[in-house]
Scaffold this motif. Structure first.
Motif, PDB file in Angstrom:
ATOM      1  N   LEU A   1     -47.649 -17.061  48.037  1.00 39.77           N
ATOM      2  CA  LEU A   1     -47.148 -16.611  49.334  1.00 39.77           C
ATOM      3  C   LEU A   1     -46.034 -17.520  49.839  1.00 39.77           C
ATOM      4  O   LEU A   1     -45.041 -17.047  50.420  1.00 39.77           O
ATOM      5  N   HIS A   2     -46.178 -18.808  49.627  1.00 34.70           N
ATOM      6  CA  HIS A   2     -45.130 -19.737  50.067  1.00 34.70           C
ATOM      7  C   HIS A   2     -43.891 -19.628  49.189  1.00 34.70           C
ATOM      8  O   HIS A   2     -42.752 -19.699  49.697  1.00 34.70           O
ATOM      9  N   LYS A   3     -44.093 -19.430  47.915  1.00 33.64           N
ATOM     10  CA  LYS A   3     -42.957 -19.371  47.003  1.00 33.64           C
ATOM     11  C   LYS A   3     -42.108 -18.130  47.227  1.00 33.64           C
ATOM     12  O   LYS A   3     -40.866 -18.186  47.152  1.00 33.64           O
ATOM     13  N   HIS A   4     -42.767 -17.004  47.533  1.00 34.23           N
ATOM     14  CA  HIS A   4     -42.039 -15.737  47.577  1.00 34.23           C
ATOM     15  C   HIS A   4     -41.936 -15.111  48.967  1.00 34.23           C
ATOM     16  O   HIS A   4     -41.080 -14.242  49.169  1.00 34.23           O
ATOM     17  N   TYR A   5     -42.795 -15.533  49.904  1.00 31.50           N
ATOM     18  CA  TYR A   5     -42.824 -14.857  51.202  1.00 31.50           C
ATOM     19  C   TYR A   5     -42.849 -15.831  52.380  1.00 31.50           C
ATOM     20  O   TYR A   5     -43.240 -15.453  53.484  1.00 31.50           O
ATOM     21  N   ASP A   6     -42.458 -17.070  52.137  1.00 29.09           N
ATOM     22  CA  ASP A   6     -42.382 -18.065  53.202  1.00 29.09           C
ATOM     23  C   ASP A   6     -43.728 -18.278  53.902  1.00 29.09           C
ATOM     24  O   ASP A   6     -43.783 -18.614  55.079  1.00 29.09           O
ATOM     25  N   GLY A   7     -44.807 -18.054  53.184  1.00 33.75           N
ATOM     26  CA  GLY A   7     -46.139 -18.273  53.744  1.00 33.75           C
ATOM     27  C   GLY A   7     -46.587 -17.237  54.750  1.00 33.75           C
ATOM     28  O   GLY A   7     -47.582 -17.442  55.449  1.00 33.75           O
ATOM     29  N   ARG A   8     -45.872 -16.109  54.817  1.00 33.65           N
ATOM     30  CA  ARG A   8     -46.210 -15.066  55.793  1.00 33.65           C
ATOM     31  C   ARG A   8     -47.116 -14.006  55.159  1.00 33.65           C
ATOM     32  O   ARG A   8     -47.064 -13.760  53.953  1.00 33.65           O
ATOM     33  N   LEU A   9     -47.923 -13.370  56.013  1.00 31.61           N
ATOM     34  CA  LEU A   9     -48.869 -12.351  55.564  1.00 31.61           C
ATOM     35  C   LEU A   9     -48.500 -10.988  56.114  1.00 31.61           C
ATOM     36  O   LEU A   9     -47.901 -10.872  57.191  1.00 31.61           O
ATOM     37  N   LEU A  10     -48.883  -9.958  55.365  1.00 31.44           N
ATOM     38  CA  LEU A  10     -48.844  -8.576  55.843  1.00 31.44           C
ATOM     39  C   LEU A  10     -50.298  -8.137  55.995  1.00 31.44           C
ATOM     40  O   LEU A  10     -50.976  -7.879  54.994  1.00 31.44           O
ATOM     41  N   LEU A  11     -50.777  -8.078  57.205  1.00 27.12           N
ATOM     42  CA  LEU A  11     -52.199  -7.832  57.449  1.00 27.12           C
ATOM     43  C   LEU A  11     -52.435  -6.367  57.788  1.00 27.12           C
ATOM     44  O   LEU A  11     -51.855  -5.831  58.737  1.00 27.12           O
ATOM     45  N   ASP A  12     -53.276  -5.729  57.003  1.00 24.74           N
ATOM     46  CA  ASP A  12     -53.725  -4.356  57.283  1.00 24.74           C
ATOM     47  C   ASP A  12     -55.041  -4.160  56.552  1.00 24.74           C
ATOM     48  O   ASP A  12     -55.499  -5.043  55.823  1.00 24.74           O
ATOM     49  N   GLU A  13     -55.642  -3.014  56.744  1.00 28.56           N
ATOM     50  CA  GLU A  13     -56.938  -2.741  56.121  1.00 28.56           C
ATOM     51  C   GLU A  13     -56.882  -1.569  55.153  1.00 28.56           C
ATOM     52  O   GLU A  13     -57.914  -1.156  54.627  1.00 28.56           O
TER      53      GLU A  13
END
Length: 500
Positions: A368-380
Protein backbone atom coordinates in the motif's frame (compact mmCIF):
# COMPACT_ATOMS: atom_id res chain seq x y z
CA UNK A 1 -25.03 -5.80 30.27
CA UNK A 2 -24.72 -7.95 33.38
CA UNK A 3 -21.42 -7.73 35.28
CA UNK A 4 -18.70 -10.33 34.86
CA UNK A 5 -16.63 -11.10 37.97
CA UNK A 6 -13.68 -13.40 37.35
CA UNK A 7 -11.03 -14.75 39.73
CA UNK A 8 -7.96 -16.93 39.71
CA UNK A 9 -7.17 -19.26 42.56
CA UNK A 10 -4.77 -17.60 44.98
CA UNK A 11 -1.43 -19.44 45.20
CA UNK A 12 0.70 -20.29 48.19
CA UNK A 13 3.83 -18.15 48.29
CA UNK A 14 6.25 -20.70 49.73
CA UNK A 15 8.26 -20.71 46.50
CA UNK A 16 8.66 -18.64 43.34
CA UNK A 17 5.92 -18.47 40.70
CA UNK A 18 6.13 -21.08 37.95
CA UNK A 19 4.66 -21.57 34.49
CA UNK A 20 1.50 -23.16 35.91
CA UNK A 21 0.67 -19.93 37.72
CA UNK A 22 1.26 -17.99 34.51
CA UNK A 23 -1.06 -20.31 32.61
CA UNK A 24 -3.98 -19.73 34.98
CA UNK A 25 -3.44 -15.98 35.21
CA UNK A 26 -3.20 -15.55 31.44
CA UNK A 27 -6.27 -17.69 30.81
CA UNK A 28 -8.32 -15.64 33.25
CA UNK A 29 -6.89 -12.43 31.81
CA UNK A 30 -7.96 -13.41 28.29
CA UNK A 31 -11.51 -14.02 29.52
CA UNK A 32 -11.55 -10.69 31.36
CA UNK A 33 -10.15 -8.72 28.42
CA UNK A 34 -12.53 -10.45 26.00
CA UNK A 35 -15.58 -9.47 28.03
CA UNK A 36 -14.33 -5.89 28.34
CA UNK A 37 -13.88 -5.85 24.56
CA UNK A 38 -17.55 -6.77 24.26
CA UNK A 39 -18.51 -3.84 26.51
CA UNK A 40 -19.36 -5.89 29.61
CA UNK A 41 -18.56 -4.54 33.10
CA UNK A 42 -15.64 -6.68 34.36
CA UNK A 43 -13.83 -7.07 37.67
CA UNK A 44 -10.77 -9.32 37.69
CA UNK A 45 -9.39 -10.48 41.05
CA UNK A 46 -6.24 -12.36 41.96
CA UNK A 47 -4.07 -12.50 45.06
CA UNK A 48 -1.97 -14.68 47.34
CA UNK A 49 -2.86 -17.34 49.89
CA UNK A 50 -0.66 -16.34 52.81
CA UNK A 51 -1.83 -18.46 55.73
CA UNK A 52 -0.67 -21.89 54.56
CA UNK A 53 1.37 -24.06 56.91
CA UNK A 54 3.83 -24.61 54.06
CA UNK A 55 4.50 -20.85 54.11
CA UNK A 56 5.37 -21.13 57.80
CA UNK A 57 7.70 -24.05 57.14
CA UNK A 58 9.38 -22.24 54.25
CA UNK A 59 9.92 -19.16 56.42
CA UNK A 60 11.52 -21.29 59.11
CA UNK A 61 14.09 -22.61 56.64
CA UNK A 62 15.15 -19.04 55.85
CA UNK A 63 15.14 -17.86 59.47
CA UNK A 64 12.84 -14.94 58.58
CA UNK A 65 9.73 -13.92 60.50
CA UNK A 66 6.76 -15.47 58.71
CA UNK A 67 5.14 -12.10 57.91
CA UNK A 68 8.34 -10.78 56.34
CA UNK A 69 8.86 -13.94 54.31
CA UNK A 70 5.27 -13.94 53.06
CA UNK A 71 5.28 -10.26 52.11
CA UNK A 72 8.51 -10.62 50.15
CA UNK A 73 7.33 -13.77 48.41
CA UNK A 74 3.93 -12.26 47.61
CA UNK A 75 5.68 -9.35 45.90
CA UNK A 76 7.07 -11.78 43.32
CA UNK A 77 3.61 -13.08 42.51
CA UNK A 78 2.06 -9.65 42.26
CA UNK A 79 4.91 -8.50 39.99
CA UNK A 80 3.62 -10.95 37.36
CA UNK A 81 0.87 -8.43 36.64
CA UNK A 82 3.24 -6.18 34.72
CA UNK A 83 5.49 -8.91 33.36
CA UNK A 84 2.63 -10.95 31.86
CA UNK A 85 0.45 -7.94 30.94
CA UNK A 86 -2.33 -9.03 33.30
CA UNK A 87 -5.27 -6.67 33.68
CA UNK A 88 -6.13 -7.26 37.35
CA UNK A 89 -8.67 -4.85 38.80
CA UNK A 90 -7.98 -6.02 42.35
CA UNK A 91 -5.36 -8.02 44.22
CA UNK A 92 -5.77 -9.41 47.73
CA UNK A 93 -3.13 -10.72 50.13
CA UNK A 94 -4.91 -12.71 52.79
CA UNK A 95 -2.48 -11.94 55.64
CA UNK A 96 -2.28 -8.17 55.22
CA UNK A 97 -5.31 -6.91 53.31
CA UNK A 98 -7.62 -5.21 55.84
CA UNK A 99 -10.70 -6.47 53.97
CA UNK A 100 -9.97 -10.13 54.46
CA UNK A 101 -10.09 -11.03 58.16
CA UNK A 102 -13.40 -9.25 58.91
CA UNK A 103 -14.96 -11.06 55.96
CA UNK A 104 -13.64 -14.44 57.09
CA UNK A 105 -14.96 -13.87 60.60
CA UNK A 106 -18.33 -12.78 59.24
CA UNK A 107 -18.72 -15.92 57.12
CA UNK A 108 -17.57 -18.13 59.99
CA UNK A 109 -20.23 -16.60 62.19
CA UNK A 110 -22.90 -17.14 59.53
CA UNK A 111 -22.00 -20.83 59.29
CA UNK A 112 -21.92 -21.08 63.10
CA UNK A 113 -25.41 -19.61 63.28
CA UNK A 114 -26.53 -22.28 60.82
CA UNK A 115 -25.29 -24.93 63.27
CA UNK A 116 -22.65 -26.22 60.88
CA UNK A 117 -19.61 -26.38 63.20
CA UNK A 118 -18.75 -28.91 65.88
CA UNK A 119 -15.55 -30.02 67.64
CA UNK A 120 -14.07 -33.48 67.24
CA UNK A 121 -10.79 -35.33 67.54
CA UNK A 122 -9.44 -36.66 64.30
CA UNK A 123 -6.52 -38.84 63.24
CA UNK A 124 -5.59 -38.74 59.60
CA UNK A 125 -2.93 -38.54 56.93
CA UNK A 126 -2.07 -34.90 56.26
CA UNK A 127 -0.22 -33.61 53.18
CA UNK A 128 1.37 -30.26 53.91
CA UNK A 129 1.76 -29.63 50.17
CA UNK A 130 -1.99 -29.94 49.57
CA UNK A 131 -2.93 -28.61 53.03
CA UNK A 132 -5.48 -31.41 53.36
CA UNK A 133 -6.14 -34.79 54.95
CA UNK A 134 -6.26 -37.86 52.71
CA UNK A 135 -8.09 -41.12 53.12
CA UNK A 136 -5.67 -44.09 52.71
CA UNK A 137 -7.41 -45.29 49.53
CA UNK A 138 -6.89 -41.86 47.92
CA UNK A 139 -3.10 -42.26 48.09
CA UNK A 140 -1.03 -43.85 45.32
CA UNK A 141 1.38 -46.39 46.75
CA UNK A 142 1.12 -44.59 50.07
CA UNK A 143 2.05 -41.14 48.75
CA UNK A 144 0.11 -38.00 47.86
CA UNK A 145 -1.18 -38.15 44.26
CA UNK A 146 -0.38 -34.47 43.78
CA UNK A 147 3.07 -34.16 45.36
CA UNK A 148 4.44 -37.69 45.52
CA UNK A 149 5.26 -37.30 49.22
CA UNK A 150 4.22 -39.45 52.14
CA UNK A 151 1.58 -37.69 54.26
CA UNK A 152 2.15 -37.12 57.96
CA UNK A 153 -0.09 -38.95 60.42
CA UNK A 154 -1.71 -36.28 62.58
CA UNK A 155 -4.07 -36.48 65.55
CA UNK A 156 -5.87 -33.23 66.38
CA UNK A 157 -8.94 -31.82 68.06
CA UNK A 158 -10.37 -29.34 65.57
CA UNK A 159 -13.56 -27.64 64.47
CA UNK A 160 -15.42 -29.51 61.75
CA UNK A 161 -17.85 -28.26 59.09
CA UNK A 162 -21.00 -30.27 58.38
CA UNK A 163 -20.32 -30.66 54.66
CA UNK A 164 -22.34 -33.89 54.55
CA UNK A 165 -25.46 -31.83 55.25
CA UNK A 166 -25.09 -30.10 51.87
CA UNK A 167 -24.37 -33.01 49.55
CA UNK A 168 -27.79 -33.01 47.89
CA UNK A 169 -27.91 -29.22 47.67
CA UNK A 170 -24.48 -29.12 45.98
CA UNK A 171 -25.48 -31.84 43.54
CA UNK A 172 -28.74 -30.06 42.72
CA UNK A 173 -26.90 -26.79 42.04
CA UNK A 174 -24.60 -28.54 39.57
CA UNK A 175 -27.15 -30.73 37.80
CA UNK A 176 -29.66 -27.86 37.49
CA UNK A 177 -27.01 -25.63 35.91
CA UNK A 178 -26.90 -23.06 38.69
CA UNK A 179 -23.17 -23.86 38.85
CA UNK A 180 -21.51 -24.81 35.56
CA UNK A 181 -18.30 -26.82 35.82
CA UNK A 182 -16.31 -26.75 32.62
CA UNK A 183 -15.23 -28.86 30.78
CA UNK A 184 -18.03 -31.43 31.20
CA UNK A 185 -15.57 -34.19 32.11
CA UNK A 186 -14.65 -32.24 35.26
CA UNK A 187 -18.33 -31.80 36.08
CA UNK A 188 -18.81 -35.55 35.81
CA UNK A 189 -15.87 -36.14 38.16
CA UNK A 190 -17.44 -33.87 40.77
CA UNK A 191 -20.82 -35.59 40.44
CA UNK A 192 -19.15 -38.99 40.86
CA UNK A 193 -17.50 -37.70 44.03
CA UNK A 194 -20.84 -36.49 45.36
CA UNK A 195 -22.49 -39.82 44.57
CA UNK A 196 -20.01 -41.51 46.91
CA UNK A 197 -21.22 -39.28 49.74
CA UNK A 198 -19.45 -36.48 51.58
CA UNK A 199 -17.71 -36.48 54.92
CA UNK A 200 -17.54 -33.49 57.22
CA UNK A 201 -14.10 -31.90 57.14
CA UNK A 202 -11.82 -30.16 59.58
CA UNK A 203 -11.87 -26.37 59.22
CA UNK A 204 -9.37 -25.40 61.91
CA UNK A 205 -5.86 -26.27 63.02
CA UNK A 206 -4.16 -25.92 66.42
CA UNK A 207 -2.61 -22.47 66.62
CA UNK A 208 0.49 -24.04 68.18
CA UNK A 209 1.15 -26.25 65.14
CA UNK A 210 0.70 -23.25 62.85
CA UNK A 211 3.05 -21.14 64.94
CA UNK A 212 0.18 -18.74 65.58
CA UNK A 213 0.08 -17.89 61.88
CA UNK A 214 -3.45 -17.54 60.56
CA UNK A 215 -6.82 -16.12 61.52
CA UNK A 216 -7.96 -17.25 64.99
CA UNK A 217 -11.24 -19.12 65.17
CA UNK A 218 -13.81 -16.67 66.56
CA UNK A 219 -14.26 -17.51 70.23
CA UNK A 220 -11.46 -20.10 70.27
CA UNK A 221 -7.97 -18.55 70.04
CA UNK A 222 -6.37 -21.97 70.53
CA UNK A 223 -7.28 -22.73 66.91
CA UNK A 224 -6.67 -20.95 63.60
CA UNK A 225 -9.02 -21.25 60.66
CA UNK A 226 -8.00 -23.92 58.15
CA UNK A 227 -6.14 -22.32 55.27
CA UNK A 228 -8.53 -23.59 52.61
CA UNK A 229 -11.60 -22.30 54.43
CA UNK A 230 -9.76 -19.00 54.89
CA UNK A 231 -8.49 -18.82 51.28
CA UNK A 232 -11.72 -19.66 49.47
CA UNK A 233 -13.51 -16.77 51.10
CA UNK A 234 -11.17 -14.25 49.43
CA UNK A 235 -13.47 -14.14 46.41
CA UNK A 236 -16.03 -12.25 48.44
CA UNK A 237 -14.00 -10.80 51.32
CA UNK A 238 -12.31 -8.69 48.62
CA UNK A 239 -15.76 -7.33 47.80
CA UNK A 240 -16.63 -6.43 51.40
CA UNK A 241 -19.10 -9.23 52.08
CA UNK A 242 -19.18 -8.42 55.80
CA UNK A 243 -20.22 -4.81 55.07
CA UNK A 244 -22.64 -5.77 52.27
CA UNK A 245 -20.76 -3.16 50.27
CA UNK A 246 -21.81 -1.77 46.91
CA UNK A 247 -19.06 -3.83 45.29
CA UNK A 248 -20.41 -6.98 46.89
CA UNK A 249 -23.98 -6.21 45.88
CA UNK A 250 -22.97 -5.43 42.29
CA UNK A 251 -20.40 -8.13 41.56
CA UNK A 252 -21.57 -11.07 43.69
CA UNK A 253 -25.14 -10.61 44.90
CA UNK A 254 -26.66 -9.47 41.61
CA UNK A 255 -27.55 -11.09 38.31
CA UNK A 256 -24.06 -11.16 36.83
CA UNK A 257 -21.63 -13.97 36.13
CA UNK A 258 -19.33 -15.13 38.94
CA UNK A 259 -16.47 -17.09 37.41
CA UNK A 260 -13.54 -18.99 38.94
CA UNK A 261 -10.54 -20.19 36.91
CA UNK A 262 -8.72 -22.99 38.76
CA UNK A 263 -6.39 -25.97 38.32
CA UNK A 264 -7.73 -29.50 38.41
CA UNK A 265 -5.98 -30.32 41.68
CA UNK A 266 -8.25 -27.98 43.62
CA UNK A 267 -11.57 -28.79 41.93
CA UNK A 268 -12.93 -30.48 45.06
CA UNK A 269 -12.28 -27.38 47.15
CA UNK A 270 -14.08 -25.07 44.74
CA UNK A 271 -16.85 -27.27 43.41
CA UNK A 272 -17.73 -28.93 46.74
CA UNK A 273 -16.26 -27.24 49.84
CA UNK A 274 -16.73 -23.66 48.62
CA UNK A 275 -20.28 -24.29 47.47
CA UNK A 276 -21.10 -25.96 50.78
CA UNK A 277 -19.66 -23.00 52.70
CA UNK A 278 -21.71 -20.52 50.65
CA UNK A 279 -24.90 -22.55 51.07
CA UNK A 280 -24.35 -22.63 54.82
CA UNK A 281 -23.71 -18.88 54.96
CA UNK A 282 -26.69 -18.10 52.74
CA UNK A 283 -24.59 -16.48 50.00
CA UNK A 284 -24.98 -16.72 46.20
CA UNK A 285 -22.98 -19.42 44.42
CA UNK A 286 -20.43 -18.99 41.63
CA UNK A 287 -22.05 -19.41 38.23
CA UNK A 288 -19.07 -21.00 36.44
CA UNK A 289 -15.93 -22.89 37.42
CA UNK A 290 -13.43 -23.30 34.58
CA UNK A 291 -10.96 -26.10 35.35
CA UNK A 292 -7.65 -26.36 33.53
CA UNK A 293 -5.24 -29.28 33.53
CA UNK A 294 -1.51 -29.15 34.22
CA UNK A 295 1.65 -28.13 32.42
CA UNK A 296 4.22 -30.91 32.35
CA UNK A 297 7.93 -30.94 31.69
CA UNK A 298 9.45 -34.29 30.76
CA UNK A 299 6.11 -35.91 31.51
CA UNK A 300 6.00 -34.64 35.11
CA UNK A 301 3.71 -31.98 36.56
CA UNK A 302 5.29 -28.65 37.40
CA UNK A 303 5.53 -28.42 41.18
CA UNK A 304 7.15 -26.03 43.63
CA UNK A 305 7.36 -28.90 46.10
CA UNK A 306 9.49 -31.07 43.80
CA UNK A 307 11.50 -28.20 42.34
CA UNK A 308 10.37 -29.06 38.80
CA UNK A 309 9.57 -25.51 37.78
CA UNK A 310 9.94 -23.18 34.83
CA UNK A 311 10.11 -19.50 35.68
CA UNK A 312 7.72 -17.44 33.51
CA UNK A 313 9.83 -14.35 34.16
CA UNK A 314 12.81 -16.04 32.52
CA UNK A 315 10.65 -17.07 29.55
CA UNK A 316 9.46 -13.50 29.03
CA UNK A 317 13.03 -12.20 29.22
CA UNK A 318 14.18 -14.74 26.65
CA UNK A 319 11.25 -14.83 24.23
CA UNK A 320 8.90 -11.96 25.04
CA UNK A 321 5.48 -11.82 26.61
CA UNK A 322 3.64 -12.24 23.29
CA UNK A 323 5.32 -15.61 22.73
CA UNK A 324 4.46 -16.89 26.21
CA UNK A 325 0.85 -15.68 26.19
CA UNK A 326 0.36 -17.11 22.70
CA UNK A 327 1.76 -20.54 23.67
CA UNK A 328 -0.56 -20.66 26.69
CA UNK A 329 -3.63 -19.86 24.63
CA UNK A 330 -2.71 -21.57 21.35
CA UNK A 331 -1.14 -24.81 22.56
CA UNK A 332 -2.92 -25.71 25.82
CA UNK A 333 -6.03 -27.84 25.13
CA UNK A 334 -9.35 -27.61 26.90
CA UNK A 335 -8.79 -31.06 28.39
CA UNK A 336 -5.56 -32.91 29.15
CA UNK A 337 -2.12 -32.01 30.45
CA UNK A 338 0.28 -30.14 28.16
CA UNK A 339 3.96 -30.84 27.65
CA UNK A 340 6.01 -27.64 27.55
CA UNK A 341 9.16 -27.15 25.55
CA UNK A 342 10.79 -23.93 24.43
CA UNK A 343 10.88 -25.35 20.89
CA UNK A 344 7.09 -25.55 20.84
CA UNK A 345 6.80 -22.02 22.22
CA UNK A 346 9.11 -20.67 19.51
CA UNK A 347 7.36 -22.64 16.77
CA UNK A 348 3.90 -21.40 17.76
CA UNK A 349 5.09 -17.80 17.86
CA UNK A 350 7.04 -17.91 14.60
CA UNK A 351 4.32 -19.75 12.70
CA UNK A 352 1.24 -17.87 13.87
CA UNK A 353 2.42 -14.42 14.95
CA UNK A 354 5.66 -13.62 13.11
CA UNK A 355 4.92 -15.70 10.00
CA UNK A 356 1.14 -15.38 10.18
CA UNK A 357 -0.63 -12.18 11.17
CA UNK A 358 2.62 -10.21 11.43
CA UNK A 359 3.81 -11.10 7.93
CA UNK A 360 0.31 -10.64 6.48
CA UNK A 361 -0.04 -7.14 7.87
CA UNK A 362 3.49 -6.04 7.05
CA UNK A 363 3.54 -7.16 3.42
CA UNK A 364 0.09 -5.69 2.79
CA UNK A 365 1.04 -2.36 4.33
CA UNK A 366 4.31 -2.35 2.37
CA UNK A 367 2.46 -2.73 -0.93
CA UNK A 368 0.00 0.00 0.00
CA UNK A 369 2.83 2.40 0.77
CA UNK A 370 4.79 1.49 -2.33
CA UNK A 371 1.92 1.88 -4.77
CA UNK A 372 -0.84 3.89 -3.07
CA UNK A 373 0.90 6.21 -0.61
CA UNK A 374 -0.49 4.21 2.30
CA UNK A 375 -4.09 5.11 1.46
CA UNK A 376 -7.06 2.73 1.59
CA UNK A 377 -10.21 2.30 -0.46
CA UNK A 378 -12.75 1.17 2.12
CA UNK A 379 -15.97 -0.56 1.09
CA UNK A 380 -17.80 -3.79 1.80
CA UNK A 381 -18.56 -5.01 -1.72
CA UNK A 382 -16.84 -8.26 -2.79
CA UNK A 383 -13.49 -7.85 -4.53
CA UNK A 384 -13.38 -10.15 -7.57
CA UNK A 385 -10.45 -10.88 -9.82
CA UNK A 386 -9.38 -13.53 -12.34
CA UNK A 387 -9.55 -16.83 -10.45
CA UNK A 388 -9.99 -15.24 -7.01
CA UNK A 389 -12.44 -13.28 -4.91
CA UNK A 390 -12.75 -12.01 -1.35
CA UNK A 391 -15.96 -13.89 -0.49
CA UNK A 392 -14.43 -16.51 1.84
CA UNK A 393 -12.37 -13.91 3.68
CA UNK A 394 -15.35 -11.56 3.96
CA UNK A 395 -17.46 -14.36 5.44
CA UNK A 396 -14.75 -15.44 7.89
CA UNK A 397 -14.14 -11.86 8.97
CA UNK A 398 -17.86 -11.33 9.64
CA UNK A 399 -18.13 -14.59 11.63
CA UNK A 400 -14.89 -14.27 13.62
CA UNK A 401 -16.37 -12.40 16.58
CA UNK A 402 -19.19 -14.89 17.17
CA UNK A 403 -16.88 -17.89 16.78
CA UNK A 404 -14.47 -16.53 19.39
CA UNK A 405 -17.38 -15.70 21.69
CA UNK A 406 -18.58 -19.30 21.50
CA UNK A 407 -15.12 -20.76 22.13
CA UNK A 408 -14.34 -18.52 25.11
CA UNK A 409 -17.75 -19.16 26.64
CA UNK A 410 -16.32 -22.57 27.55
CA UNK A 411 -12.73 -21.30 28.02
CA UNK A 412 -11.63 -23.18 24.90
CA UNK A 413 -8.63 -20.99 24.14
CA UNK A 414 -7.18 -23.35 21.56
CA UNK A 415 -10.36 -23.20 19.46
CA UNK A 416 -10.57 -19.42 19.80
CA UNK A 417 -7.01 -18.93 18.56
CA UNK A 418 -7.58 -21.48 15.80
CA UNK A 419 -10.41 -19.28 14.46
CA UNK A 420 -8.04 -16.31 14.45
CA UNK A 421 -5.36 -18.17 12.54
CA UNK A 422 -7.89 -19.64 10.09
CA UNK A 423 -8.87 -16.09 9.15
CA UNK A 424 -5.20 -15.10 8.80
CA UNK A 425 -4.67 -18.10 6.52
CA UNK A 426 -7.62 -17.15 4.32
CA UNK A 427 -6.23 -13.64 3.91
CA UNK A 428 -2.80 -15.00 3.00
CA UNK A 429 -4.36 -17.43 0.52
CA UNK A 430 -6.27 -14.57 -1.11
CA UNK A 431 -3.10 -12.50 -1.47
CA UNK A 432 -1.20 -15.45 -2.91
CA UNK A 433 -3.97 -16.15 -5.42
CA UNK A 434 -4.22 -12.52 -6.52
CA UNK A 435 -0.42 -11.99 -6.49
CA UNK A 436 -0.73 -8.18 -6.34
CA UNK A 437 3.05 -7.78 -6.52
CA UNK A 438 2.85 -9.28 -10.03
CA UNK A 439 -0.36 -7.57 -11.09
CA UNK A 440 1.00 -4.16 -10.21
CA UNK A 441 3.95 -4.71 -12.55
CA UNK A 442 1.61 -5.54 -15.43
CA UNK A 443 0.73 -2.45 -17.50
CA UNK A 444 -2.67 -4.02 -18.18
CA UNK A 445 -3.25 -4.85 -14.48
CA UNK A 446 -6.26 -3.37 -12.73
CA UNK A 447 -4.60 -1.08 -10.17
CA UNK A 448 -7.94 0.02 -8.76
CA UNK A 449 -9.02 -3.58 -8.11
CA UNK A 450 -5.69 -4.39 -6.47
CA UNK A 451 -6.05 -1.26 -4.34
CA UNK A 452 -9.45 -2.51 -3.16
CA UNK A 453 -8.00 -5.98 -2.54
CA UNK A 454 -5.16 -4.70 -0.37
CA UNK A 455 -7.57 -2.44 1.48
CA UNK A 456 -9.86 -5.42 2.12
CA UNK A 457 -6.97 -7.40 3.57
CA UNK A 458 -6.22 -4.46 5.88
CA UNK A 459 -9.87 -4.46 6.97
CA UNK A 460 -9.54 -8.16 7.77
CA UNK A 461 -6.28 -7.52 9.63
CA UNK A 462 -7.99 -4.85 11.71
CA UNK A 463 -10.70 -7.31 12.71
CA UNK A 464 -8.07 -9.93 13.55
CA UNK A 465 -6.10 -7.35 15.51
CA UNK A 466 -9.14 -6.45 17.58
CA UNK A 467 -9.90 -10.09 18.39
CA UNK A 468 -6.21 -10.80 19.09
CA UNK A 469 -6.06 -8.10 21.78
CA UNK A 470 -7.22 -10.28 24.71
CA UNK A 471 -4.63 -12.91 23.85
CA UNK A 472 -1.61 -10.70 23.05
CA UNK A 473 -2.47 -7.17 24.19
CA UNK A 474 1.01 -5.76 23.57
CA UNK A 475 1.37 -7.20 20.08
CA UNK A 476 -2.20 -6.22 19.19
CA UNK A 477 -1.51 -2.64 20.26
CA UNK A 478 1.53 -2.51 17.96
CA UNK A 479 -0.58 -3.92 15.13
CA UNK A 480 -3.18 -1.24 15.78
CA UNK A 481 -0.52 1.45 15.38
CA UNK A 482 0.58 -0.05 12.06
CA UNK A 483 -2.91 -0.68 10.67
CA UNK A 484 -4.55 2.53 11.89
CA UNK A 485 -8.32 2.93 11.99
CA UNK A 486 -9.08 5.32 9.16
CA UNK A 487 -8.19 5.50 5.46
CA UNK A 488 -4.41 5.35 5.94
CA UNK A 489 -1.92 2.85 7.30
CA UNK A 490 1.44 3.54 8.94
CA UNK A 491 4.76 2.68 7.39
CA UNK A 492 5.67 -1.02 7.26
CA UNK A 493 7.60 -2.34 10.24
CA UNK A 494 7.57 -5.93 11.50
CA UNK A 495 5.36 -6.14 14.61
CA UNK A 496 6.33 -9.70 15.55
CA UNK A 497 10.06 -10.32 15.01
CA UNK A 498 10.96 -13.96 14.41
CA UNK A 499 12.63 -15.83 17.23
CA UNK A 500 15.81 -17.74 16.57
Amino acid sequence: MNPYYITTAIPYVNAAPHLGHALESVQADVLARHRRLRGQPVRFLSGTDDHALKNVLAARTTGEPVADFVNSAADRFQALQGILELSYDDYIRTSSDPRHRPGVEYLWQRCAEAGDFYQDTYTGLYCVGCEQFYEPDALIDGVCPEHGTEPERVTETNWFFRLSRYRDHIKDAITAGAVTINPPQKRNEVLALLDKGLQDFSVSRPAARAGGWGIPVPGDPSQVIYVWWDALTNYITALGVDRRSEDYEFWWDGDGERVHVIGKGITRFHAVYWIGLLLSAGEPLPTTIHVHDYVNVGGAKLSKSTGNIIDPVDLVKAYGVDALRWWITREVPLLGDTEFTTARLIQAYNTDLAGGIGNLANRTVALLHKHYDGRLLLDEEPVIGPGWDSADLDTARAALRSKIDAALRTADFRSATAHLIATVNLANQLLNAAAPWKALKDPDGDAHRIHRLLSRVVQACRTIRSELAPFCPGGAARLASQLGDGDRVAAPDPVFVRLA
